[in-house]
Scaffold this active site. Structure first.
Site, PDB file in Angstrom:
ATOM      1  N   ASP A   3      -9.421  27.298   2.385  1.00  0.00           N
ATOM      2  CA  ASP A   3      -8.087  26.692   2.388  1.00  0.00           C
ATOM      3  C   ASP A   3      -7.397  27.063   3.701  1.00  0.00           C
ATOM      4  OD1 ASP A   3      -5.497  25.678   1.605  1.00  0.00           O
ATOM      5  OD2 ASP A   3      -6.156  25.771  -0.459  1.00  0.00           O
TER       6      ASP A   3
ATOM      7  N   HIS B  75      -8.493  25.107   6.422  1.00  0.00           N
ATOM      8  CA  HIS B  75      -7.636  23.931   6.494  1.00  0.00           C
ATOM      9  C   HIS B  75      -6.642  24.000   7.643  1.00  0.00           C
ATOM     10  CE1 HIS B  75      -8.434  22.627   2.045  1.00  0.00           C
ATOM     11  NE2 HIS B  75      -9.523  22.784   2.748  1.00  0.00           N
TER      12      HIS B  75
END
Ligand SMILES: *[C@@H]1O[C@H](CO)[C@@H](O)[C@H](O)[C@H]1NC(C)=O
Length: 391
Positions: A220, A243
C-alpha cells in the site's frame, strides 16, 4: 612558540580527559531478559516486556529498556505513559515476533503501541508482524480480522524511531497519531507488493513529523498522510513496491498543511506523489505542499491529484469533493511513467485546485513524452515541463 602552545594544549587536554569521570552517568538499563523474556522465538514474553517497561517508565532518572539479540515472541503490548522521566531509550538488538496465529491479536488495532509518552527513542530492532496468514485470509474473501498496526505512537511528544526494520505487518507498519515533534529515520519497511493495507508510515493528527533516510516497500502507501497533519518533512525516502506517497488516506475531512516531500525515488509504484480526497462534502483543505526532487522509475501515476476518489462507488453521495487544494508545487520531478498519463490533476468542480506550480518536470512513457490531463486545476508553469502543462 607554536610548539609550546600545542604542547600546553595537549597537556591540558590529557589532564582534563584523565581526571574527569564521565559527566553523565549511563542511564539505568532494564533488560527484558531479567524480567523473564526468552529469546527462543516461542515463549510469550509480553509480561516480561511490560514489567521492564514499568521500571523504565517509573524511573525518575533517564532509563533504557533493553532487548538483547534473539527472537522474542510478543503479544499485544501497550507501553503506557505518562512516565516519570522524558529520556527513555528502547534499544532493540533482537527481533520481536508477533503471534503466528493472527486471530489472537487481529482485532486489537495495535500490536505494539506507546501511548501518552514524552521523550522516547526506539533504536534498532526488527519487528516481524507475521502478516502473511492474514493477507491470505483477506485474499480468500473469507471474513477475517481487520489486522493490527505493528508499531504506533499515540498522543506522544519528542519521539525518535531510528534504525528499525519492520516486516510483514498485518496492517500498517508504523503509525504516528496525535503526536508532536517526531523523527523517524533509517527505517526499513518491507511487505509483499500484494499485501493489503500494509502502509509503511502513516501520519495523522500530528505536527512536526520528520521522516528521513528510509526504504519502504509495501502493498500500500509507502507514506500516507491523514487529516490533521501539519509541518511534515519527508526526505530521502526510496519507495517501491507500493502505492507511492499519498496525502489523503481514507478520510474526507482532510486538513493537511505545510508538507515537504524531498529527494524521493519511486520504483514500480502504483503512484508517485499523490493527493487524493474522497468525492464527498467536507470543510477540509490541503495546502502548502512541496514535492521536490523526485525520480520516477516506471511509476504508474507519477504525479496525481484525485479528488474523485470513491472506491467501489460507495458512500460518495454527490460525487463532489469539498476539500480545497491549494499551493502545491512540483519541482524537479523526472523519470518514467508506466502509463501514458504522467501528470493527472483531477480536481473538484466545486472547489478547483489553485496555486498548482509545475517547475522542471520531465516524465516519459515508452521513451516518449508522457501526457498530462487537468480538470479544474489552475496554476503556473516554469522551467522545462514535459508533458507540456495543461494548467
Ligand atoms: C513548515 O514545516 C517545517 C518542518 O517540516 C517547519 O520547519 C516550518 O517552520 C513550517 N512552516 C510553517 C510556516 O509553519
Amino acid at each position: 612558540m607554536a610548539h609550546t602552545l600545542s604542547f600546553l594544549a595537549f597537556t591540558l587536554f590529557s589532564i582534563l580527559f584523565a581526571s574527569s569521570p564521565p559527566a553523565i552517568a549511563e542511564p539505568a538499563q532494564y533488560s527484558v531478559q531479567s524480567y523473564g523474556a526468552k529469546p527462543d522465538g516461542t515463549t510469550d514474553s509480553t509480561k516480561a516486556f511490560l514489567s521492564a517497561w514499568d521500571q523504565v517508565c517509573g524511573s525518575t532518572a533517564p532509563a533504557s529498556l533493553y532487548v538483547p539479540s534473539g527472537k522474542f515472541s510478543l503479544g499485544k503490548a501497550t507501553f503506557q505513559g505518562p512516565c516519570k522521566n522524558s529520556a527513555i531509550v528502547v534499544t532493540i538488538d533482537g527481533t520481536l515476533v508477533a503471534p503466528s496465529d493472527y486471530s489472537s491479536i487481529g482485532d486489537e488495532n495495535n500490536w505494539i503501541i506507546f501511548k501518552d509518552v514524552d521523550g522516547v527513542t526506539v533504536s534498532g530492532g526488527i519487528l516481524d508482524g507475521q502478516g502473511t496468514g492474514l493477507w491470505s485470509c483477506k485474499a480468500s474473501g473469507k471474513s477475517c480480522p481487520e489486522g493490527v498496526t505493528s508499531l504506533e505512537f499515540s498522543n506522544s511528544n519528542n519521539i525518535e524511531i531510528n534504525g528499525l526494520a519492520s516486516q510483514d505487518s498485518q496492517k500498517f507498519h508504523i503509525v504516528i497519531n496525535s503526536c508532536q515533534n517526531v523523527i523517524v529515520q533509517n527505517v526499513k519497511v518491507s511487505a509483499a507488493s500484494n499485501s493489503p493495507n500494509t502502509d509503511g508510515i502513516h501520519v495523522e493528527s500530528s505536527t512536526g513529523v520528520t521522516i528521513l533516510n528510509s526504504k519502504i516497500g509495501t502493498g500500500d502507501d509507502c507514506v500516507s498522510v491523514g487529516p490533521g497533519t501539519a509541518n511534515l518533512w519527508v526526505e530521502n525516502v526510496a519507495c517501491g513496491p507500493g502505492h507511492g506517497i499519498s496525502l489523503g488516506k481514507k478520510l474526507e475531512e482532510e486538513r493537511v498543511q505545510n508538507v515537504t516531500v524531498k529527494t524521493t525515488t519511486f520504483t514500480g509504484t502504483e503512484n508517485g506523489v499523490r493527493i487524493k480526497t474522497w468525492a464527498r462534502p467536507s470543510n477540509g483543505f490541503a495546502r502548502n505542499i512541496l514535492f521536490q526532487h523526485a525520480v520516477m522509475i516506471n511509476a504508474k501515476n507519477p504525479i496525481v491529484i484525485d479528488q474523485n476518489y470513491c472506491p467501489d462507488d460507495k458512500n460518495c453521495p454527490n460525487q463532489e469533493s469539498g476539500v480545497k487544494i491549494s499551493d502545491v508545487t512540483y519541482q524537479d520531478i523526472h523519470g518514467s511513467s508506466a502509463t501514458e498519463v504522467g501528470v493527472k490533476l483531477d480536481c473538484s468542480t466545486k472547489y478547483p485546485c489553485t496555486g498548482i506550480e509545475l517547475e522542471d518536470v520531465k516524465l516519459t512513457y515508452n521513451n516518449q513524452p508522457a501526457e498530462a490531463s487537468c480538470i479544474n486545476a489552475a496554476g503556473t508553469v516554469s522551467g522545462f515541463v514535459q508533458p507540456s502543462s495543461c494548467l
